[in-house]
Design a protein around this motif. Structure first.
Motif, short mmCIF file in Angstrom:
data_model
loop_
_atom_site.label_atom_id
_atom_site.label_comp_id
_atom_site.label_asym_id
_atom_site.label_seq_id
_atom_site.Cartn_x
_atom_site.Cartn_y
_atom_site.Cartn_z
N LEU A 187 32.81 -0.03 122.29
CA LEU A 187 32.73 -0.58 120.77
C LEU A 187 31.84 -0.29 120.01
CD1 LEU A 187 32.33 -4.47 122.69
CD2 LEU A 187 34.63 -3.65 121.34
N GLU A 188 31.11 0.64 120.26
CA GLU A 188 29.98 1.50 118.87
C GLU A 188 31.33 2.29 118.83
OE1 GLU A 188 27.53 2.17 118.09
OE2 GLU A 188 26.96 0.25 119.17
N LEU A 189 32.47 2.90 119.02
CA LEU A 189 33.27 4.00 118.34
C LEU A 189 34.10 3.94 117.23
CD1 LEU A 189 34.17 6.44 121.44
CD2 LEU A 189 32.43 7.01 119.94
N ASP A 190 34.49 2.15 117.91
CA ASP A 190 34.77 1.21 117.20
C ASP A 190 36.96 1.93 116.67
OD1 ASP A 190 35.81 -1.42 115.60
OD2 ASP A 190 34.56 -0.07 113.73
N GLU A 191 37.13 2.43 117.91
CA GLU A 191 38.59 2.51 117.43
C GLU A 191 39.40 1.89 118.42
OE1 GLU A 191 39.80 5.67 115.79
OE2 GLU A 191 37.98 6.35 115.14
N ARG A 229 40.06 -0.97 118.18
CA ARG A 229 39.39 -2.23 118.46
C ARG A 229 40.52 -3.36 119.24
NH1 ARG A 229 34.57 -2.86 117.20
NH2 ARG A 229 33.96 -5.47 117.18
N VAL A 230 41.22 -3.58 118.86
CA VAL A 230 42.91 -5.00 119.36
C VAL A 230 42.84 -4.45 120.92
CG1 VAL A 230 45.10 -5.72 118.94
CG2 VAL A 230 43.71 -5.12 117.12
N GLN A 231 43.14 -3.07 120.87
CA GLN A 231 43.30 -2.47 122.74
C GLN A 231 41.48 -2.75 122.90
OE1 GLN A 231 44.54 -0.80 119.69
NE2 GLN A 231 46.27 -1.35 120.47
N VAL A 232 40.57 -2.49 122.89
CA VAL A 232 39.74 -2.31 123.70
C VAL A 232 39.23 -4.00 123.62
CG1 VAL A 232 37.16 -2.45 122.91
CG2 VAL A 232 38.61 -0.10 122.85
N ALA A 233 39.51 -5.17 122.62
CA ALA A 233 39.68 -6.09 122.93
C ALA A 233 40.10 -6.88 123.86
CB ALA A 233 39.26 -7.28 121.36
N GLY A 270 23.25 -6.94 116.92
CA GLY A 270 24.66 -6.66 116.05
C GLY A 270 25.01 -7.58 118.07
N PRO A 271 26.13 -7.87 118.32
CA PRO A 271 27.30 -8.10 119.40
C PRO A 271 27.20 -7.52 120.20
CG PRO A 271 28.15 -9.45 116.73
CD PRO A 271 27.57 -8.44 116.88
N ILE A 272 27.67 -5.97 119.88
CA ILE A 272 28.04 -5.32 120.68
C ILE A 272 26.61 -5.35 121.51
CG2 ILE A 272 28.52 -2.88 121.05
CD1 ILE A 272 30.47 -3.13 118.78
N ASN A 273 25.74 -4.63 121.39
CA ASN A 273 24.41 -3.94 122.22
C ASN A 273 23.98 -5.58 123.14
OD1 ASN A 273 23.90 -1.59 120.31
ND2 ASN A 273 22.98 -2.63 118.88
N LEU A 274 24.92 -6.68 122.82
CA LEU A 274 24.53 -7.70 123.26
C LEU A 274 24.76 -7.10 125.62
CD1 LEU A 274 24.82 -11.45 122.30
CD2 LEU A 274 23.37 -10.26 122.84
#
Length: 453
Positions: A117-121, A123-127, A188-192
Motif C-alpha cells: 500500500l505504501e508503493l501505491d501500485e 491500488r484496486v487489486q491490492v484493495a 495515515g490509514p496505511i500506517n495503522l
C-alpha cells in the motif's frame, strides 16, 4: 527466604483478585491467572482486527459494491487452501508451537500489505486482496483462539467464564475503532497496519503466558478423567477437519447454524454496503460510518458480557442463547423490509452484532467443550473458516441472483424473515444435543452421544 515469601504471596494475590472478579464473573481462585491471560489475549486479537475492519470495509466499497460477491468467493477459495495446511500444522506440532506460528504468519502478511500500500501500485487489486486477507485473518485468528480456550476449559467452566473472556475481545473491538478514528489522520490509514501488527505480537506473548498457568497444565481433557500430556501432538491427517465433521451429526448441525448465520449476515452486509454507498460519496465518511457502527456494537456488547452473559448461559444453556440471535435477525429484517434506510440498517447491525458477540458467540464456543481435541482444532477450524466463508460466497451469489430477479432491498429482507424463523428452531435443537453430550461426559467424538433421543 525470598523464594518462600514470593510463593506464599501468590495465592493471596490470586484470592484478592478472585474476590473482586467474583462481583462480575463466577471465577475460582485457581482459574484467575488463565482467565486474565485469556482476557488480554482476546483483547489484543480483536483490537488488531478492528483497527483493520473499517479499512477493509472501505476497500470493499472502493473495489466496487457490484464485485462484493467475487471478493466473498475469493475468500472462500483461500480458505479451502488454508484449512488443510492448518490441519497439517496441528497434526505435526504441539499447541505451544502451532498457535504462535499462526499469529506470526498473519503478522508478517500484514507488514507485507503495508509495503504494497505504501508503493501505491495497482491500488484496486491490492484493495481486493486486502479485503480477502482481512476476512481470512479475522476467522482464522479467532477460531484458533476459541479452539485453544475449548482445549483449556471444561464445559462447566466455559459456561461460567467464556462470557468474561469474550468481553476482553469486546474491549478490543471498542479500542480498535477508537484508535482508527484517532490515528487515521495523524498517522495515515496505511500506517495503522503496523499498529495492528504490534497488537498481534502482544497476543502471541499472551499465548506464552497462558501456557504457563495451572489451567494449561490441568486442562479440560485431563479434568474429564483422560490424563494426557497437554503439550502432546494431536496427530491425525490434514483433512481430518472435514472427515470429523462428515461423521458427526452434532458437528453437522453446527455447520447448518454457521451457514444460516452466514446467509443472514451476508444479506445484511450487502444491504448495508448498498445503503451506505448511496448515502455518502466520500470514502472518509463511509469509513467513519463503519467505525461508528463498530463502536456502538462494542459498547452494547461489553455491557451485556460483563453483567449478563455468564448468568444467562448458566441459567438457560447454549440453545436459547443462540436462538435469541435468530429472533433478533427475524425482527431486524422485518424492520428493514418496512424501512430500508440508513438509520434502520445501523440499528439492525448494532443490535444483531451485539447479540451475536455478547451471547451467541460465547454460547457457540461452549459447543466445542464437549468434543475431542482433534475436533476442537481441526473440525472447528474447518467449520469456522471453510464452511463459514463458503456460506458467505454462496450467500453472495444468492443475493446477486435475487437482485437479478428484480427484488429490491425490501423484498430480499422479506425473504430472510422465514429463514431466520427456521434457524431459531434448529438452534434450540442444537442446544439439546449439546446438553446430551455434556451429560454423557463429552470426552470423545461428538457423533454417538448426539444421536441419543
Amino acid at each position: 527466604m525470598l523464594t518462600f515469601a514470593r510463593h506464599t504471596k501468590e495465592p493471596r494475590v490470586e484470592n484478592w483478585v478472585a474476590r473482586r472478579l467474583e462481583r462480575i464473573v463466577n471465577v475460582r481462585p485457581d482459574e484467575v491467572q488463565a482467565l486474565l491471560w485469556a482476557f488480554v489475549y482476546f483483547f489484543c486479537l480483536l483490537c488488531a482486527y478492528y483497527i483493520l475492519r473499517p479499512l477493509r470495509d472501505e476497500m470493499g466499497v472502493a473495489a466496487g459494491v457490484a464485485n462484493l460477491q467475487w471478493l466473498f468467493t475469493g475468500t472462500f477459495l483461500v480458505m479451502l487452501a488454508a484449512v488443510p495446511l492448518f490441519g497439517a500444522l496441528v497434526a505435526r506440532l504441539p499447541r505451544r508451537r502451532f498457535v504462535p506460528w499462526v499469529y506470526r504468519f498473519f503478522l508478517l502478511s500484514l507488514v507485507a500489505f503495508w509495503g504494497l500500500l505504501e508503493l501505491d501500485e495497482g491500488r484496486v487489486q491490492v484493495a481486493r486482496a486486502f479485503f480477502i486477507w482481512v476476512s481470512v485473518f479475522n476467522l482464522f485468528v479467532v477460531t484458533v483462539f476459541w479452539g485453544f480456550m475449548a482445549d483449556l476449559f471444561r464445559y462447566e467452566q466455559g459456561r461460567r467464564l467464556f462470557g468474561f473472556i469474550a468481553a476482553g475481545g469486546t474491549a478490543g473491538a471498542l479500542v480498535g475503532p477508537s484508535l482508527t478514528a484517532a490515528l487515521a489522520v495523524p498517522l495515515g490509514p496505511i500506517n495503522l497496519l503496523l499498529v495492528s501488527a504490534l497488537l498481534l505480537e502482544c497476543a502471541t506473548q499472551c499465548v506464552r503466558g497462558l501456557l504457563r498457568t495451572p489451567q494449561a497444565r490441568t486442562d479440560a481433557t485431563q479434568a474429564r478423567g483422560t490424563p494426557r500430556d497437554p503439550d502432546a501432538v494431536i496427530g491425525g491427517g490434514m483433512l481430518a477437519g472435514f472427515t470429523e465433521v462428515v461423521r458427526s451429526p452434532y458437528l453437522l448441525m453446527i455447520c447448518v447454524h454457521v451457514l444460516l448465520l452466514s446467509l443472514t449476515s451476508t444479506f445484511l452486509y450487502f444491504q448495508q454496503a448498498a445503503i451506505v454507498a448511496g448515502a455518502f460519496d466520500s470514502p472518509a465518511e463511509r469509513t467513519r460510518v463503519f467505525a461508528l457502527i463498530d463502536l456502538s456494537v462494542g459498547l452494547l456488547t461489553l455491557a451485556v458480557q460483563l453483567t449478563l452473559t455468564g448468568r444467562l448461559l448458566l441459567r438457560f444453556g447454549a440453545g436459547p442463547a443462540l436462538a435469541l440471535l435468530a429472533l433478533v435477525t427475524l425482527v431486524g429484517f422485518a424492520a428493514l423490509a418496512l424501512a430500508p434506510v440508513l438509520a434502520a440498517v445501523i440499528a439492525f447491525q448494532a443490535v444483531k452484532r451485539a447479540t451475536e458477540f455478547a451471547l451467541s458467540n460465547p454460547a457457540r464456543e461452549t459447543l466445542f467443550t464437549v468434543v475431542s481435541r482433534e475436533q476442537k482444532y481441526k473440525a472447528k477450524s474447518f467449520i469456522d473458516t471453510a464452511v463459514f466463508r463458503g456460506g458467505d460466497a454462496a450467500s453472495g451469489w444468492v443475493y446477486t441472483a435475487l437482485r437479478g430477479l428484480g427484488l429490491e432491498l425490501a423484498g430480499i429482507a422479506w425473504v430472510a424473515v422465514p429463514v431466520a424463523a427456521l434457524w431459531a428452531a434448529l438452534l434450540l435443537h442444537l442446544g439439546r444435543m449439546q446438553a446430551r453430550l455434556a451429560h454423557a461426559g463429552g470426552t470423545g467424538s461428538a457423533d454417538k452421544e448426539a444421536k441419543q433421543p
